[in-house]
Motif scaffolding. Sequence first.
Motif, PDB file in Angstrom:
ATOM      1  N   PHE A 144      61.646  67.078 -50.106  1.00 42.28           N
ATOM      2  CA  PHE A 144      60.768  65.914 -50.107  1.00 42.28           C
ATOM      3  C   PHE A 144      59.912  65.885 -48.837  1.00 42.28           C
ATOM      4  O   PHE A 144      60.294  66.461 -47.821  1.00 42.28           O
ATOM      5  CB  PHE A 144      61.600  64.632 -50.190  1.00 42.28           C
ATOM      6  N   ASN A 145      58.790  65.178 -48.924  1.00 37.76           N
ATOM      7  CA  ASN A 145      57.900  65.003 -47.761  1.00 37.76           C
ATOM      8  C   ASN A 145      57.603  66.338 -47.069  1.00 37.76           C
ATOM      9  O   ASN A 145      57.735  66.456 -45.843  1.00 37.76           O
ATOM     10  CB  ASN A 145      58.533  64.021 -46.755  1.00 37.76           C
ATOM     11  N   VAL A 146      57.243  67.320 -47.836  1.00 37.77           N
ATOM     12  CA  VAL A 146      56.929  68.633 -47.274  1.00 37.77           C
ATOM     13  C   VAL A 146      55.452  68.653 -46.880  1.00 37.77           C
ATOM     14  O   VAL A 146      54.600  68.165 -47.627  1.00 37.77           O
ATOM     15  CB  VAL A 146      57.211  69.760 -48.288  1.00 37.77           C
ATOM     16  N   SER A 147      55.177  69.200 -45.720  1.00 39.80           N
ATOM     17  CA  SER A 147      53.791  69.279 -45.250  1.00 39.80           C
ATOM     18  C   SER A 147      53.611  70.626 -44.564  1.00 39.80           C
ATOM     19  O   SER A 147      54.602  71.314 -44.272  1.00 39.80           O
ATOM     20  CB  SER A 147      53.519  68.140 -44.275  1.00 39.80           C
ATOM     21  N   PRO A 148      52.371  71.016 -44.282  1.00 49.66           N
ATOM     22  CA  PRO A 148      52.175  72.292 -43.582  1.00 49.66           C
ATOM     23  C   PRO A 148      52.994  72.368 -42.294  1.00 49.66           C
ATOM     24  O   PRO A 148      53.427  73.449 -41.904  1.00 49.66           O
ATOM     25  CB  PRO A 148      50.669  72.301 -43.298  1.00 49.66           C
ATOM     26  N   SER A 149      53.242  71.218 -41.642  1.00 49.83           N
ATOM     27  CA  SER A 149      53.936  71.271 -40.352  1.00 49.83           C
ATOM     28  C   SER A 149      55.445  71.505 -40.477  1.00 49.83           C
ATOM     29  O   SER A 149      56.055  72.034 -39.556  1.00 49.83           O
ATOM     30  CB  SER A 149      53.666  69.986 -39.558  1.00 49.83           C
ATOM     31  N   ASN A 150      56.054  71.112 -41.576  1.00 50.78           N
ATOM     32  CA  ASN A 150      57.497  71.380 -41.701  1.00 50.78           C
ATOM     33  C   ASN A 150      57.813  72.446 -42.744  1.00 50.78           C
ATOM     34  O   ASN A 150      58.974  72.660 -43.101  1.00 50.78           O
ATOM     35  CB  ASN A 150      58.289  70.093 -41.980  1.00 50.78           C
ATOM     36  N   LEU A 151      56.783  73.117 -43.209  1.00 51.71           N
ATOM     37  CA  LEU A 151      56.955  74.104 -44.264  1.00 51.71           C
ATOM     38  C   LEU A 151      57.834  75.274 -43.830  1.00 51.71           C
ATOM     39  O   LEU A 151      58.692  75.744 -44.599  1.00 51.71           O
ATOM     40  CB  LEU A 151      55.574  74.600 -44.713  1.00 51.71           C
ATOM     41  N   ASP A 152      57.657  75.728 -42.589  1.00 51.99           N
ATOM     42  CA  ASP A 152      58.451  76.866 -42.116  1.00 51.99           C
ATOM     43  C   ASP A 152      59.950  76.568 -42.167  1.00 51.99           C
ATOM     44  O   ASP A 152      60.744  77.402 -42.592  1.00 51.99           O
ATOM     45  CB  ASP A 152      58.063  77.232 -40.674  1.00 51.99           C
ATOM     46  N   LEU A 156      49.161  71.287 -48.565  1.00 53.03           N
ATOM     47  CA  LEU A 156      50.432  72.005 -48.695  1.00 53.03           C
ATOM     48  C   LEU A 156      50.258  73.275 -49.521  1.00 53.03           C
ATOM     49  O   LEU A 156      50.767  74.342 -49.163  1.00 53.03           O
ATOM     50  CB  LEU A 156      51.479  71.084 -49.352  1.00 53.03           C
ATOM     51  N   TYR A 157      49.517  73.159 -50.602  1.00 52.06           N
ATOM     52  CA  TYR A 157      49.336  74.308 -51.499  1.00 52.06           C
ATOM     53  C   TYR A 157      48.564  75.414 -50.786  1.00 52.06           C
ATOM     54  O   TYR A 157      48.900  76.597 -50.890  1.00 52.06           O
ATOM     55  CB  TYR A 157      48.586  73.844 -52.748  1.00 52.06           C
ATOM     56  N   ALA A 158      47.539  75.005 -50.035  1.00 48.67           N
ATOM     57  CA  ALA A 158      46.745  75.989 -49.293  1.00 48.67           C
ATOM     58  C   ALA A 158      47.614  76.669 -48.234  1.00 48.67           C
ATOM     59  O   ALA A 158      47.551  77.890 -48.050  1.00 48.67           O
ATOM     60  CB  ALA A 158      45.543  75.301 -48.649  1.00 48.67           C
ATOM     61  N   ALA A 159      48.449  75.876 -47.547  1.00 46.16           N
ATOM     62  CA  ALA A 159      49.314  76.435 -46.509  1.00 46.16           C
ATOM     63  C   ALA A 159      50.304  77.434 -47.109  1.00 46.16           C
ATOM     64  O   ALA A 159      50.573  78.495 -46.537  1.00 46.16           O
ATOM     65  CB  ALA A 159      50.058  75.311 -45.785  1.00 46.16           C
ATOM     66  N   LEU A 160      50.848  77.092 -48.263  1.00 48.88           N
ATOM     67  CA  LEU A 160      51.796  77.996 -48.915  1.00 48.88           C
ATOM     68  C   LEU A 160      51.126  79.319 -49.281  1.00 48.88           C
ATOM     69  O   LEU A 160      51.675  80.398 -49.052  1.00 48.88           O
ATOM     70  CB  LEU A 160      52.338  77.344 -50.195  1.00 48.88           C
ATOM     71  N   GLN A 161      49.939  79.218 -49.848  1.00 45.98           N
ATOM     72  CA  GLN A 161      49.248  80.431 -50.281  1.00 45.98           C
ATOM     73  C   GLN A 161      48.880  81.306 -49.090  1.00 45.98           C
ATOM     74  O   GLN A 161      48.987  82.529 -49.161  1.00 45.98           O
ATOM     75  CB  GLN A 161      47.997  80.068 -51.090  1.00 45.98           C
ATOM     76  N   SER A 162      48.490  80.677 -47.982  1.00 41.10           N
ATOM     77  CA  SER A 162      48.094  81.513 -46.845  1.00 41.10           C
ATOM     78  C   SER A 162      49.331  82.079 -46.138  1.00 41.10           C
ATOM     79  O   SER A 162      49.366  83.224 -45.743  1.00 41.10           O
ATOM     80  CB  SER A 162      47.168  80.742 -45.908  1.00 41.10           C
ATOM     81  N   LYS A 163      50.378  81.283 -46.040  1.00 41.04           N
ATOM     82  CA  LYS A 163      51.604  81.748 -45.391  1.00 41.04           C
ATOM     83  C   LYS A 163      52.251  82.909 -46.170  1.00 41.04           C
ATOM     84  O   LYS A 163      52.734  83.867 -45.589  1.00 41.04           O
ATOM     85  CB  LYS A 163      52.586  80.583 -45.305  1.00 41.04           C
ATOM     86  N   LEU A 164      52.276  82.767 -47.476  1.00 43.14           N
ATOM     87  CA  LEU A 164      52.929  83.790 -48.294  1.00 43.14           C
ATOM     88  C   LEU A 164      51.965  84.902 -48.703  1.00 43.14           C
ATOM     89  O   LEU A 164      52.385  85.924 -49.240  1.00 43.14           O
ATOM     90  CB  LEU A 164      53.529  83.156 -49.560  1.00 43.14           C
ATOM     91  N   ALA A 165      50.682  84.675 -48.463  1.00 44.62           N
ATOM     92  CA  ALA A 165      49.641  85.648 -48.823  1.00 44.62           C
ATOM     93  C   ALA A 165      49.671  85.978 -50.312  1.00 44.62           C
ATOM     94  O   ALA A 165      49.531  87.131 -50.720  1.00 44.62           O
ATOM     95  CB  ALA A 165      49.763  86.918 -47.974  1.00 44.62           C
TER      96      ALA A 165
END
Lengths: 179, 436
Positions: free
Chosen positions: A164-172, A118-127
């Motif tokens: 809650f239950n946040v994952s790369p797939s529901n992050l958007d 999740l943390y990696a996805a956030l960092q890459s999505k938000l740059a």
Amino acid sequence: MSTANSSNSSTPYSALIATEKGAPFALTEAERHEIEHAIHHYEDPRAASIDALKIVQKNHRWVPDGAIALIAELLDISAADVEGVATFYNRIYRQPVGRHVILVCDSIGCFLTGFDELYAALQSKLAIQPGQTTSDDRFTLLPICCLGACDRGPVLMIDDNTHFNVSPSNLDQVLEQYA
Amino acid sequence: MSSNVNVGLTNVSPETHPLTWRYTQAGKAVLDIQDYEKLEGYSALKKAFTGMQPADVQAEVKASNLRGRGGAGFPTGVKWSLIPMGPDAGQKYLVCNADEMEPGTFKDRMLMEELPHQLVEAMAVSAFAIGASKGFIFLRGEYILAAERLNAAIEQAKAAGYLGDNILGSGFNFELFVHTGAGRYICGEETALINSLEGRRANPRTKPPFPQLAGAWGKPTIVNNVETLMNIPPILVRGAEWFKGLSQGKSPDAGTKMYGISGRAKLTGLWELPIGTSARELLYTHGGGMADGLDLTCWLPGGASTDFLMPEHLDLPMDYDTIMKAGSRMGTALIMVVDNKQNIISVVRNLEQFFARESCGWCTPCRDGLPWTVKILQAIEQGEGEPGDIETLQQLTRFLGPGKTFCAHAPGAMEPLQSALKYFPDAFAQGIRADA
């Protein structure tokens, strides 16, 4: 500053701080009133220091330098004491943050259920890296200790909302709720 | 979205589930004071304020053998008995420690969000028992919903005459405030919490003096955990003997306990069970076991600052003394299960990173020893540990252990590390560079 300090009738210390930085800061009547109200809950005005910082932050998103000195005056303690409190607590921001602050739980409960991804996805999505704000000023990304929802991890908070239950797939879907 | 609570439990009644029966029976949060009153709400307060003396309330709590549910397990009645009583005792305070931040712990959130009136009632009767005219609920700032609901409950209780001046004609006054924090795990340490309440940096204080004699603003102060306090009204209504019987012979300890599961189990959540219930019953009967395809490697019995236990410990009764004898601590009793897909070194590294960041920086072993620990663990995690690193980690568990630091933060941090070193020596050894 040395001359002004010698007079007790002219410019207050807080105003000097504010103008030195080139950004005059004043508490609104409402803020002042809210801080004075908070003082009444405690035995000693100092106890309202965290409340006061949070009251300023609610309106400005962060706590500007000038506010430190004004709060100190209101509570009758030193500006250094207020700064000491402001810099101790991780939920008081002494630097500007974006319109929305994302607090990602990085403690063990979420670590066991997918924090790294999740943390990696956030960092890459938000740059951005943790501690940074997106160039459009929309999001600031920060880690936070256990949010007390380990049964529903990974967990993050955006502003006052816990997700809650946040994952790369529901992050958007989570992020798009915040303009 | 709420936590799963008592999933699969039948016959949840006031006699068996003093903490959660209202929530389970109502099927939702009990927020309105009238709904709470219909479910025996404020009956303990009425009983105490119209027919009991403070000493009677204290005696009942002492006889109940209630032990602190924040993690340390100190007998509540004994803690209370240390506070000065009598006409010359002066201003005293009751503080609820609602700064729930121990990783793996989510019980107080549920109790406050779903049953705010039970905490308000608990604080009023407890304040009466110790003669405190003012109370604070020290709530972590992130618990937004709990703050809203507690503040609403306080307003309703004031309007009903359960808080304020001369409560129910008893002559006793009690004012209650919600104080919200601004972060930092260390605020959960009782004396750091008091410093934070006073608007200072949350560094712990020297003990003695203990808060019971010199706490908030130098005045006698009792600090109790949310779950501890919420047991008090049922103890007053049904009595100490009933409370002692709740553990159903599973443990010499009394009452029920909020047990919980997190990690990769089939079902995670909270269950109110007799104290002394085994982790096996909790995980396999109530939680359905590990998630599909996963096996249990080890588990933390009650938070990040408790020693790991192994599958062979699953049958032990989860109570304070038994878990202590097994080399750990029951802590908050919300177990975290570590599955076989996890790298145990990474798990320990994550735990120590948490403690390193959350050190308040007051004393050197903690401030410097924890980042050192993290650095070594990171190296071992990447297979780049140096010969001697394991010995250094073992030394750190002693240098940061009990008695070497100002408060229990660093000793708590050493608990998962020392137990991981004990149970998983090969995992550590594999992280040491072979070519060194």
